[in-house]
Write a protein that holds these residues in place. Structure first.
Motif, short mmCIF file in Angstrom:
data_model
loop_
_atom_site.label_atom_id
_atom_site.label_comp_id
_atom_site.label_asym_id
_atom_site.label_seq_id
_atom_site.Cartn_x
_atom_site.Cartn_y
_atom_site.Cartn_z
N GLN A 1 0.83 -1.20 0.00
CA GLN A 1 0.00 0.00 0.00
C GLN A 1 0.87 1.25 0.00
N VAL A 2 0.26 2.31 -0.51
CA VAL A 2 0.93 3.60 -0.56
C VAL A 2 0.16 4.56 0.32
N GLN A 3 0.86 5.31 1.13
CA GLN A 3 0.23 6.33 1.96
C GLN A 3 0.71 7.71 1.50
N LEU A 4 -0.24 8.62 1.43
CA LEU A 4 0.04 10.01 1.07
C LEU A 4 -0.53 10.90 2.17
N VAL A 5 0.29 11.80 2.67
CA VAL A 5 -0.15 12.71 3.74
C VAL A 5 0.15 14.14 3.31
N GLU A 6 -0.89 14.97 3.31
CA GLU A 6 -0.75 16.36 2.89
C GLU A 6 -0.60 17.27 4.11
N PHE A 7 0.08 18.39 3.87
CA PHE A 7 0.25 19.43 4.89
C PHE A 7 0.13 20.78 4.22
N GLY A 8 -0.28 21.78 4.98
CA GLY A 8 -0.11 23.14 4.52
C GLY A 8 -1.34 23.92 4.11
N ARG A 19 1.70 27.14 0.59
CA ARG A 19 2.50 26.05 0.05
C ARG A 19 2.01 24.75 0.66
N LEU A 20 1.61 23.84 -0.21
CA LEU A 20 1.18 22.52 0.21
C LEU A 20 2.32 21.53 0.03
N SER A 21 2.35 20.55 0.93
CA SER A 21 3.32 19.46 0.83
C SER A 21 2.58 18.13 0.90
N CYS A 22 3.15 17.12 0.28
CA CYS A 22 2.58 15.78 0.34
C CYS A 22 3.73 14.78 0.41
N ALA A 23 3.75 14.00 1.47
CA ALA A 23 4.79 13.00 1.65
C ALA A 23 4.23 11.61 1.38
N ALA A 24 4.93 10.87 0.55
CA ALA A 24 4.52 9.50 0.21
C ALA A 24 5.35 8.51 1.01
N SER A 25 4.71 7.41 1.40
CA SER A 25 5.41 6.37 2.14
C SER A 25 4.79 5.03 1.82
N GLY A 26 5.28 4.00 2.49
CA GLY A 26 4.79 2.66 2.21
C GLY A 26 5.48 2.10 0.98
N ARG A 27 4.75 1.36 0.17
CA ARG A 27 5.32 0.74 -1.02
C ARG A 27 5.24 1.70 -2.22
N PHE A 28 5.73 2.88 -2.01
CA PHE A 28 5.69 3.92 -3.02
C PHE A 28 6.90 3.80 -3.95
N PHE A 29 6.64 3.82 -5.24
CA PHE A 29 7.71 3.82 -6.21
C PHE A 29 8.08 5.26 -6.54
N SER A 30 9.31 5.61 -6.30
CA SER A 30 9.72 7.00 -6.47
C SER A 30 9.62 7.47 -7.91
N GLN A 107 -5.50 12.40 2.35
CA GLN A 107 -6.75 12.68 3.06
C GLN A 107 -7.36 14.02 2.68
N GLY A 108 -6.58 14.84 2.00
CA GLY A 108 -7.05 16.16 1.59
C GLY A 108 -6.72 17.23 2.61
N THR A 109 -6.49 18.43 2.11
CA THR A 109 -6.25 19.57 2.98
C THR A 109 -7.07 20.75 2.45
N GLN A 110 -7.75 21.43 3.36
CA GLN A 110 -8.65 22.51 2.96
C GLN A 110 -7.86 23.80 2.70
N VAL A 111 -8.14 24.41 1.57
CA VAL A 111 -7.62 25.73 1.25
C VAL A 111 -8.82 26.65 1.07
N THR A 112 -8.84 27.71 1.85
CA THR A 112 -9.93 28.68 1.78
C THR A 112 -9.36 30.05 1.51
N VAL A 113 -9.84 30.68 0.44
CA VAL A 113 -9.37 32.01 0.05
C VAL A 113 -10.52 32.99 0.22
N SER A 114 -10.34 33.95 1.09
CA SER A 114 -11.39 34.93 1.36
C SER A 114 -11.21 36.15 0.46
#
Length: 115
Positions: A1-8, A19-30, A107-114
């Motif tokens: 399995q591949v895990q993706l985690v977003e930040f930012g 600036r958003l970041s996303c780190a991949a882990s698990g059986r991720f092929f670079s 999992q998604g990360t919310q971006v809100t622009v006012s």
């Protein structure tokens, strides 16, 4: 399995940047293509940008010239620098990679622009 985690994600005024970041882990092929998608309420999930292992990029017309996708292959991390943000950029942003005929999403990360 591949895990993706977003930040930012967060709340920003129009014209601002995030600036958003996303780190991949698990059986991720670079060598995988990585990308960012976004989904606003009531809308489908749309492509924002993709980047290959070698750094070739594609962008949705709506973000060209304002967003920049990049990646650090040593860290299995992809970034999305967003400048000159507009209220219409408001959405949940998802990191994506495709591997072995499967789509993997963060999992998604919310971006809100006012305005």
């Amino acid at each position: 399995q591949v895990q993706l985690v977003e930040f930012g994600g967060g709340l920003v005024q129009a014209g601002g940047s995030l600036r958003l970041s996303c780190a991949a882990s698990g059986r991720f092929f670079s060598m995988n293509v990585m990308g960012w998608y976004r989904q606003a309420p009531g809308n489908q999930r749309d492509l924002v940008a993709t980047i290959t292992y070698g750094g070739s990029t594609k962008y949705a017309d709506s973000v060209k010239g304002r967003f920049t996708i990049s990646r650090d292959n040593a860290k299995n991390t992809v970034y999305l620098q967003m400048l000159s943000l507009k209220p219409e950029d408001t959405a949940v942003y998802y990191c994506n990679t495709k591997q072995s005929n499967n789509d993997y999403w963060g999992q998604g990360t919310q971006v809100t622009v006012s305005s």
